[in-house]
Scaffold this motif. Structure first.
Motif, short mmCIF file in Angstrom:
data_model
loop_
_atom_site.label_atom_id
_atom_site.label_comp_id
_atom_site.label_asym_id
_atom_site.label_seq_id
_atom_site.Cartn_x
_atom_site.Cartn_y
_atom_site.Cartn_z
N LYS A 48 0.81 -1.22 0.00
CA LYS A 48 0.00 0.00 0.00
C LYS A 48 0.85 1.28 0.00
O LYS A 48 0.33 2.36 -0.18
CB LYS A 48 -0.92 0.03 1.23
CG LYS A 48 -2.14 -0.86 1.06
CD LYS A 48 -3.15 -0.61 2.14
CE LYS A 48 -3.75 0.76 2.17
NZ LYS A 48 -4.88 0.98 1.28
N GLN A 49 2.16 1.11 0.24
CA GLN A 49 3.08 2.26 0.35
C GLN A 49 2.57 3.19 1.45
O GLN A 49 2.45 4.41 1.27
CB GLN A 49 3.21 2.98 -0.98
CG GLN A 49 3.75 2.10 -2.09
CD GLN A 49 3.72 2.76 -3.44
OE1 GLN A 49 3.77 3.98 -3.57
NE2 GLN A 49 3.67 1.94 -4.48
N ARG A 50 2.28 2.59 2.58
CA ARG A 50 1.64 3.29 3.69
C ARG A 50 2.50 3.18 4.94
O ARG A 50 3.02 2.11 5.25
CB ARG A 50 0.28 2.63 3.91
CG ARG A 50 -0.46 3.06 5.11
CD ARG A 50 -1.74 2.25 5.18
NE ARG A 50 -2.47 2.55 6.39
CZ ARG A 50 -3.70 2.17 6.59
NH1 ARG A 50 -4.33 1.46 5.69
NH2 ARG A 50 -4.29 2.47 7.70
N LYS A 54 0.02 4.05 10.91
CA LYS A 54 -1.35 4.46 10.64
C LYS A 54 -2.38 3.44 11.13
O LYS A 54 -3.53 3.77 11.36
CB LYS A 54 -1.54 4.72 9.14
CG LYS A 54 -2.84 5.42 8.85
CD LYS A 54 -2.89 5.95 7.46
CE LYS A 54 -4.25 6.60 7.25
NZ LYS A 54 -4.53 6.91 5.89
N ASN A 137 -5.94 -0.27 -2.39
CA ASN A 137 -5.40 0.84 -3.16
C ASN A 137 -4.04 1.25 -2.59
O ASN A 137 -3.72 0.92 -1.45
CB ASN A 137 -6.36 2.04 -3.12
CG ASN A 137 -6.58 2.55 -1.71
OD1 ASN A 137 -6.85 1.79 -0.78
ND2 ASN A 137 -6.47 3.85 -1.53
N SER A 139 -1.77 3.91 -0.91
CA SER A 139 -2.11 4.96 0.05
C SER A 139 -2.21 6.32 -0.65
O SER A 139 -1.35 6.69 -1.45
CB SER A 139 -1.04 5.01 1.14
OG SER A 139 -1.44 5.86 2.17
N GLY A 140 -3.30 7.02 -0.37
CA GLY A 140 -3.52 8.34 -0.95
C GLY A 140 -4.33 8.33 -2.23
O GLY A 140 -4.82 9.37 -2.67
N GLN A 141 -4.48 7.17 -2.85
CA GLN A 141 -5.29 7.06 -4.06
C GLN A 141 -6.73 6.71 -3.69
O GLN A 141 -6.99 6.24 -2.58
CB GLN A 141 -4.71 6.01 -5.01
CG GLN A 141 -3.35 6.40 -5.57
CD GLN A 141 -2.83 5.37 -6.57
OE1 GLN A 141 -3.46 4.37 -6.85
NE2 GLN A 141 -1.65 5.64 -7.09
N THR A 143 -10.24 4.92 -3.08
CA THR A 143 -10.61 3.55 -2.74
C THR A 143 -11.44 2.96 -3.87
O THR A 143 -12.45 3.53 -4.25
CB THR A 143 -11.44 3.52 -1.44
OG1 THR A 143 -10.65 4.06 -0.38
CG2 THR A 143 -11.88 2.11 -1.09
#
Length: 191
Positions: A48-50, A54, A137, A139-141, A143
């Motif tokens: 997720k590149q998160r 979080k 998704n 992250s930031g894009q 859902t």
């Protein structure tokens, strides 16, 4: 064994092997793994590149499984669950059984008892552990509401893709999120 049951078993087999799956949850399509396996949780975060601090939602099958992952269960949990009109995630302090990299920076997690979706409920019940549920998704894009909106990088990045409800055009929404306060009342975080 029918097709539905084969897909449930395939998802559970992948989860038991500590793999990451892409699956239709009780809300939107999700990326998930066993909530007690830090290595798999790390793969979810990377996919997720998160940032790990979080936190993620954990799907559980019932109140007993909720209690497994909550440091303190609200006295009125049964009533809260009975009154909910749509999928609702409850933010509580996480127990020591949760993979440490699933906890938010403040030590909380989101728990949701799966009720309205037979597929997800059966997967969680058969797994016997909580199932990480984070939207499918980067992250930031946005859902994705349906399978065909999922970024191909996500599809390629998971270890197993569930082949159930992929053709479903019914647009889904993320769950409502509430924080359970010390006095048992709820604070709305996302409607």
């Amino acid at each position: 064994m029918n097709y539905f049951q084969q897909e449930v078993e395939a998802a559970v087999d992948a989860l038991l092997m500590q793999l990451v799956i892409l699956y239709p949850s009780d809300t939107v399509w999700g990326i998930g793994c066993d909530a007690e396996v830090p290595r798999a949780v790390e793969k979810v975060h990377k996919l997720k590149q998160r940032p790990g601090e979080k936190g993620c939602i954990i799907l559980v099958a019932d109140e007993a499984m909720f209690a497994r992952y909550a440091e303190q269960v609200p006295d009125n949990l049964g009533q809260l669950l009975a009154e909910q009109q749509r999928p609702t995630t409850y933010v509580v302090k996480g127990s020591r059984l949760v993979a440490p990299n699933l906890l938010a920076a403040d030590g909380t997690i989101g728990l949701r008892v799966v009720r309205g979706d037979e597929f997800t409920h059966k997967v969680v019940r058969r797994l016997g552990h909580g199932l990480v549920s984070t939207s499918a998704n980067i992250s930031g894009q946005p859902t994705p509401a349906i399978y065909k909106e999922i970024d191909p990088a996500i599809v390629r990045g998971v270890d197993h893709v569930v082949n159930w409800r992929q053709d479903d055009e019914k647009r889904s929404e993320p769950s409502r999120i509430v924080r359970v306060l010390a006095n048992g009342s709820l604070e709305l975080l996302r409607d």
